[in-house]
Scaffold this motif. Structure first.
Motif, short mmCIF file in Angstrom:
data_model
loop_
_atom_site.label_atom_id
_atom_site.label_comp_id
_atom_site.label_asym_id
_atom_site.label_seq_id
_atom_site.Cartn_x
_atom_site.Cartn_y
_atom_site.Cartn_z
N GLU A 189 43.85 39.21 46.54
CA GLU A 189 43.75 37.85 47.07
C GLU A 189 45.12 37.38 47.58
O GLU A 189 46.16 37.86 47.13
CB GLU A 189 43.28 36.88 45.98
CG GLU A 189 41.91 37.23 45.43
CD GLU A 189 41.14 35.99 45.04
OE1 GLU A 189 41.69 35.13 44.36
OE2 GLU A 189 39.97 35.87 45.47
N ASP A 238 37.48 28.77 49.91
CA ASP A 238 37.61 29.31 48.56
C ASP A 238 36.39 28.98 47.70
O ASP A 238 36.44 28.13 46.82
CB ASP A 238 38.89 28.72 47.94
CG ASP A 238 39.15 29.29 46.55
OD1 ASP A 238 38.73 30.42 46.28
OD2 ASP A 238 39.76 28.56 45.74
N ASP A 249 34.93 30.65 45.38
CA ASP A 249 34.98 30.96 43.95
C ASP A 249 36.08 30.19 43.24
O ASP A 249 36.37 30.45 42.07
CB ASP A 249 35.13 32.48 43.73
CG ASP A 249 36.32 33.06 44.48
OD1 ASP A 249 37.01 32.29 45.18
OD2 ASP A 249 36.56 34.26 44.36
N THR A 305 39.33 30.08 43.19
CA THR A 305 40.49 30.71 42.58
C THR A 305 41.79 30.14 43.15
O THR A 305 42.86 30.43 42.65
CB THR A 305 40.49 32.24 42.86
OG1 THR A 305 40.50 32.43 44.28
CG2 THR A 305 39.28 32.91 42.25
N LYS A 347 42.87 30.99 45.83
CA LYS A 347 43.38 32.06 46.68
C LYS A 347 42.26 32.56 47.59
O LYS A 347 41.12 32.13 47.48
CB LYS A 347 43.88 33.22 45.82
CG LYS A 347 45.05 32.84 44.94
CD LYS A 347 45.54 34.05 44.17
CE LYS A 347 46.87 33.76 43.51
NZ LYS A 347 47.51 35.00 43.03
N MET A 348 42.61 33.46 48.47
CA MET A 348 41.65 33.93 49.43
C MET A 348 41.44 35.43 49.30
O MET A 348 42.39 36.20 49.44
CB MET A 348 42.20 33.58 50.81
CG MET A 348 41.27 33.89 51.93
SD MET A 348 41.83 33.09 53.44
CE MET A 348 41.08 31.47 53.26
N GLY A 349 40.21 35.83 49.00
CA GLY A 349 39.88 37.25 48.92
C GLY A 349 39.52 37.78 50.29
O GLY A 349 39.54 37.04 51.27
N GLU A 364 36.55 36.02 52.18
CA GLU A 364 36.96 34.70 52.63
C GLU A 364 37.91 34.84 53.83
O GLU A 364 37.86 34.07 54.79
CB GLU A 364 37.63 33.94 51.48
CG GLU A 364 36.67 33.63 50.33
CD GLU A 364 37.37 33.33 49.00
OE1 GLU A 364 36.71 32.73 48.14
OE2 GLU A 364 38.54 33.70 48.81
CA LIG Z 1 39.08 32.85 46.20
#
Ligand SMILES: [Ca+2]
Ligand SMILES: [Ca+2]
Ligand SMILES: [Ca+2]
Lengths: 174, 174
Positions: free
Chosen positions: B24, B59, B61, B63, B65-67, B70
């Motif tokens: 991420e 985002d 989920d 978090t 952050k960006m997976g 995403e």
């Molecule tokens: Ca995320």
């Protein structure tokens, strides 16, 4: 007293120099003033976004700029946030962490769910640490959004019905 | 098709390189990727604030952050905003002005009062001009706030009752 501007103050001089034309400063000019004034001290200078949020908060006449009276208010507010930041950063790490923000928010009189505090920490922190610039942005937004909500909460029940356009106007401005 | 990422793409390479550890990227890493990828073209690179807004939007989920999934979505969205910006900037001034934003907002299907559009222009423009970075921030916020509102507008009447904590959680995150 702390928070007052003396005419010898570099920030005041900068305001006069920059605001000259129309007696107002926009976000970029404000950023310049704040950086030159050294009010951030050892903290990193304010981002343009934080300057915009500060203007949005104090801009009662909706010009998108800041006149001298609004500027004086900001100066006082900034000094008190600086004090506040130092108090909130109990372990002196130079940043506000989750548990410190939790206590600070409660001390400021807000009642937020743990989930909301977590959301705020995620949004304003870098690796779990909220630095001064983002802390100010966060406090200003929290206050401005709360004020916006309260002004419409006529019965003071903590519940407000928003019409879409009004909701957007208030939240997009902040 | 436009908006897809090929494995030879510099942005994709950057994502892989940076996201390595946990798969991420956070806002600062995203800013680095976007700057290196050159997606802004001749426009100025994205501010950290815009990167945060983009992460907040995608985002799912939570978090912060960006997976990769995403990130793929963001890449497609950015390409379409770039196209959109060029279309909206009818006079080719390199920025979106009040009347251009007015038309763009209507074309995107939003119904906002003139007052709300004026508020938005003040908040996102520099001397009346909205540049690409701020245009994207503005569009993303508009969409995210509208989505947030709509998810609670069960009767689709354009009126929503918000409890304070829920209101703050949604608006502070964006
Ligand atoms: Ca995320
Ligand atoms: Ca600390
Ligand atoms: Ca234009």
């Amino acid at each position: 007293y702390p928070g007052s501007i003396s005419t010898g103050d570099p920030m005041w001089k900068c305001f006069l120099a920059i605001a000259g034309q129309d007696g107002e400063v926009d976000a970029e000019e404000l950023q310049k003033c704040l950086t030159q004034s050294g009010i951030s001290g050892t903290f990193s200078p304010f981002s343009l976004e934080t300057c915009r949020i500060m203007i949005a908060m104090l801009d009662r006449d909706y010009t998108g700029k800041m006149g001298f009276n609004e500027f004086k208010e900001l100066w006082a507010a900034l000094n008190s946030w600086k004090q506040n930041f130092i108090t909130v950063d109990k372990d002196g790490s130079g940043s506000v962490e989750h548990h410190e923000l939790n206590q600070a928010i409660a001390a400021m009189g807000y009642r937020l769910s743990p989930q909301t505090v977590t959301t705020i920490v995620k949004r304003y922190s870098k690796n779990g640490r909220i630095f001064f610039d983002d802390y100010v942005a966060c406090c200003v937004k929290l206050r401005a959004l709360t004020d916006f909500f309260r002004r419409r909460d006529h019965l003071q029940q903590g519940v407000v019905s928003f019409v879409y356009d009004d909701f957007l106007q208030g939240t997009m401005a902040i």
